[in-house]
Structure formats: C-alpha cells, structure tokens
Design an enzyme around this catalytic site. Structure first.
Site, PDB file in Angstrom:
ATOM      1  N   ARG A  92       0.859  -1.177   0.000  1.00  0.00           N
ATOM      2  CA  ARG A  92       0.000   0.000   0.000  1.00  0.00           C
ATOM      3  C   ARG A  92       0.900   1.234   0.000  1.00  0.00           C
ATOM      4  NH1 ARG A  92      -3.397  -2.843  -1.477  1.00  0.00           N
ATOM      5  NH2 ARG A  92      -5.411  -3.342  -0.524  1.00  0.00           N
ATOM      6  N   GLU A 138      -4.058   7.133  -4.788  1.00  0.00           N
ATOM      7  CA  GLU A 138      -4.327   6.564  -6.121  1.00  0.00           C
ATOM      8  C   GLU A 138      -5.648   7.076  -6.681  1.00  0.00           C
ATOM      9  OE1 GLU A 138      -4.068   2.319  -5.637  1.00  0.00           O
ATOM     10  OE2 GLU A 138      -2.067   2.459  -4.831  1.00  0.00           O
ATOM     11  N   HIS A 165      -1.382  -0.130  -9.885  1.00  0.00           N
ATOM     12  CA  HIS A 165      -1.951  -1.048  -8.886  1.00  0.00           C
ATOM     13  C   HIS A 165      -2.521  -2.302  -9.566  1.00  0.00           C
ATOM     14  CE1 HIS A 165      -3.948  -1.281  -4.662  1.00  0.00           C
ATOM     15  NE2 HIS A 165      -3.709  -2.484  -5.130  1.00  0.00           N
TER      16      HIS A 165
HETATM   17  C1  8YV Z   1      -6.716  -4.935  -5.650  1.00  0.00           C
HETATM   18  C2  8YV Z   1      -5.235  -5.483  -3.685  1.00  0.00           C
HETATM   19  O1  8YV Z   1      -6.378  -3.648  -5.480  1.00  0.00           O
HETATM   20  O2  8YV Z   1      -6.061  -7.479  -2.790  1.00  0.00           O
HETATM   21  C3  8YV Z   1      -5.616  -6.378  -2.569  1.00  0.00           C
HETATM   22  O3  8YV Z   1      -5.446  -5.968  -1.413  1.00  0.00           O
HETATM   23  O4  8YV Z   1      -4.586  -4.515  -3.482  1.00  0.00           O
HETATM   24  C4  8YV Z   1      -5.626  -5.807  -5.079  1.00  0.00           C
HETATM   25  O5  8YV Z   1      -5.866  -7.118  -5.248  1.00  0.00           O
HETATM   26  C5  8YV Z   1      -8.068  -5.027  -5.086  1.00  0.00           C
HETATM   27  O6  8YV Z   1      -8.497  -6.290  -4.975  1.00  0.00           O
HETATM   28  C6  8YV Z   1      -9.052  -4.243  -5.943  1.00  0.00           C
HETATM   29  O7  8YV Z   1     -10.244  -4.098  -5.305  1.00  0.00           O
END
Ligand code: 8YV
Length: 320
Positions: A238, A267, A285
């Site tokens: 993150r 983001e 991302h």
């Molecule tokens: C996607 C993620 O951003 O699973 C997570 O924590 O960061 C990613 O897989 C997310 O699932 C999108 O909603």
C-alpha cells in the site's frame, strides 16, 4: 453476529463501488443486490434503503460514515486481501463480520513484485522507451544496469505473499532477509530487527506488509536513506506504508537508486516528479490484475456471501 440469520437473509445486499464483472452479474441476478449510487443520489438512497441493508460487498472500501448509515449491517465482504479501506474500528463494536480474499492472489502479487524488481534493476521499461525513441537505431548504447541474480533482497512483511516472493528469489540465488512484526520460525532467511536494519544490509527492499494504521510510513526517510543511492525499493503493498514525500525527494535527488511502485498514497494520482525518471517503474496497482486471479477473487467473494447467507459464517473471515 449483529442480527439473527433470518434478519440477514431478509435484507438487501449492497454493492459498494465497482467489482469484477462475474461478481457484479451474480450479485445482481442471484441476490438482487443494489448498487450504492454515487453523487447526490447517495444520501437519498441511504435515507430510504440504508436500514434494509444487511450485507455489503465492496472493492472500494467503507468508511465509518457509510457503516453508520447501515444500522442492520451484519457483514462486509471485501474484494481484495487488503482491507485497510474498510474502517474496522467501526465494525468491531457492532460485531459486524468481515471477509477478504487471501491466497488466491498470492502468486500473482509475488510475480509482480519480482517482475518489478527485475524491471528496475535491469531497466526493462526504460530500455523499451529507449528503443521506441529510436535511440538504439541511432547507434546509442543503453547504459549498463544492475544484476538481479545473487542480489541481497529484504522483504518487509513475511506473510503469505512475502514468502511466495522469497521462494521465487531463492531461484535467482538471491540472499533473502526479512523484517516482520514477529520473527517467523520455519524459514531459512535472516531476520532484521527493524526496517532500517533490513534496508541497511540489502540491495533492494520489497514492501509487502498490510496497509493500515500500524504500518503507516513504516518505510520512513531513515529506511530510504539506509537503502541509499545504490539501493532499490519495490512496493506492492500500500502507498501508505511508505513515506511518499521522502521517497520522491530521495528519487529526484539521487539519494535512492530506484523504485518499482505498484501503489501510491493517493491513487490514482502519482507524483508527477517521478514521470521523467528512468530509474522508477510506475504501475497502476496491478498486483492481482490477471484474468485468472481476478476471477478467483470474484468467486471467493461470492462463496463468502453464499456461506454468510446460509449459516452466518464466512469462508475467509478476517479476525477482528
Ligand atoms: C486490488 C489489492 O487492489 O487485494 C488487494 O489488497 O490490493 C488488489 O488485489 C483489489 O483487490 C481491488 O479491489
């Protein structure tokens, strides 16, 4: 559980934000789910229907205000392993259950982390731009880059994804070390007591720890300085885990060798100062963004919903 099962199954399933098409389709057709409107209609919707909602399915997160507007909410089903965008403090006192999507995305996120590491070490994206600009054809040489095999890589967060990254790096002959809240017993990797120590002894640090208040700016200016001008940072976790201002300063001044970043603090906004830097790989991302993995995540969301409506439990609950 906050409500009885009958009270939950009677209620409305709310979709919060966009989801994978499979999940959206199934939610609408099988469960008659309603999507939370955005803009001015949102408040009116919550006034009229908020009290009917018993389960929310989200990929966009849920803040305390939204949770507060749903007095019968019994479960939040999150698309994603990370649930830092869901206000857990607002769920806990009401006994609202939460699920996420672990395991199914481990391989893809680990693949991307290693891909980012290779890209930034070897200059893949930068050399692609070099070719497209016609520089190779014009007789120029792309500068020599850094070797991945045998590099010392520190992993910040040795959970499921961290282990999968370490496993991949072993095949590259890398020396892997890690820092984690707790030391992990069953791994052969050296443990660093602090993130600074980890960075100090590494050619690259890969950040894969969960987001949220406990890890805010864990990669501080001091950690970045410990990596130094020959060090690299890869972040697939993150944006909040890294002090982004310090990172941008270090990259623009040459105090850090380079970075591969899949996540940012705000983001989809990415600091524009980074756009011109060839030693920085910028990704939108995409850690879990493959056809196979997103489908598996959607299926896990649906399994959690189905189970919750059947017996009030979850397939992949988050312990709160
Ligand atoms: C996607 C993620 O951003 O699973 C997570 O924590 O960061 C990613 O897989 C997310 O699932 C999108 O909603």
């Amino acid at each position: 559980m906050a409500c009885t099962l009958a009270a939950v199954t009677d209620g409305v399933i709310l979709q919060v934000g966009g989801l994978h098409p499979t999940a959206e389709r199934e939610l609408a057709t099988t469960y008659g789910a309603v999507r939370l409107p955005s803009g001015p209609e949102r408040a009116a919707f919550l006034d009229e229907r908020g009290a009917d909602v018993t389960v929310a399915v989200t990929g966009a997160g849920m803040d305390a205000e939204l949770i507060g507007a749903l007095p019968r909410l019994a479960a939040v089903i999150n698309l994603g392993v990370g649930y830092d965008s869901v206000d857990v403090a607002a769920l806990k006192p009401r006994g609202i259950a939460l699920s996420n999507t672990p395991d199914v995305l481990t391989d893809c996120v680990a693949d991307l982390a290693v891909g980012g590491l290779i890209d930034v070490f070897r200059g893949l994206s930068a050399s692609d731009r070099f070719v497209r600009r016609g520089e190779w054809a014009a007789g120029r040489k792309f500068p020599l880059q850094r070797r991945v095999s045998g590099a010392r890589v520190g992993i910040l967060g040795l959970g499921r994804i961290g282990r999968a990254i370490a496993h991949r790096l072993e095949a590259f002959g890398c020396t892997v070390a890690y820092h984690n809240r707790r030391r992990v017993d069953d791994v052969p990797y050296a443990y660093a007591a602090t993130p600074v120590e980890l960075a100090h002894d590494a050619d690259a640090v890969i950040v894969v720890t969960p987001g949220g208040t406990g890890t805010q700016a864990l990669v501080s200016a001091e950690v970045i300085a410990a990596l130094g001008p020959d060090g690299y940072l890869v972040n697939v976790a993150r944006g909040s885990v890294v002090d982004q201002d310090a990172l941008v300063t270090a990259l623009t001044t040459g105090a850090l060798g380079g970075a591969a970043l899949d996540v940012f603090t705000d983001e989809p906004r990415v600091p524009e100062e980074l756009f011109a830097l060839d030693n920085v790989v910028l990704l939108p991302h995409i850690g879990s963004a493959t056809v196979e993995t997103r489908e598996a995540m959607a299926q896990l969301v649906l399994s959690n919903l189905e189970r919750f409506l059947a017996d009030g439990t979850l397939v992949t609950p988050v312990p709160l």
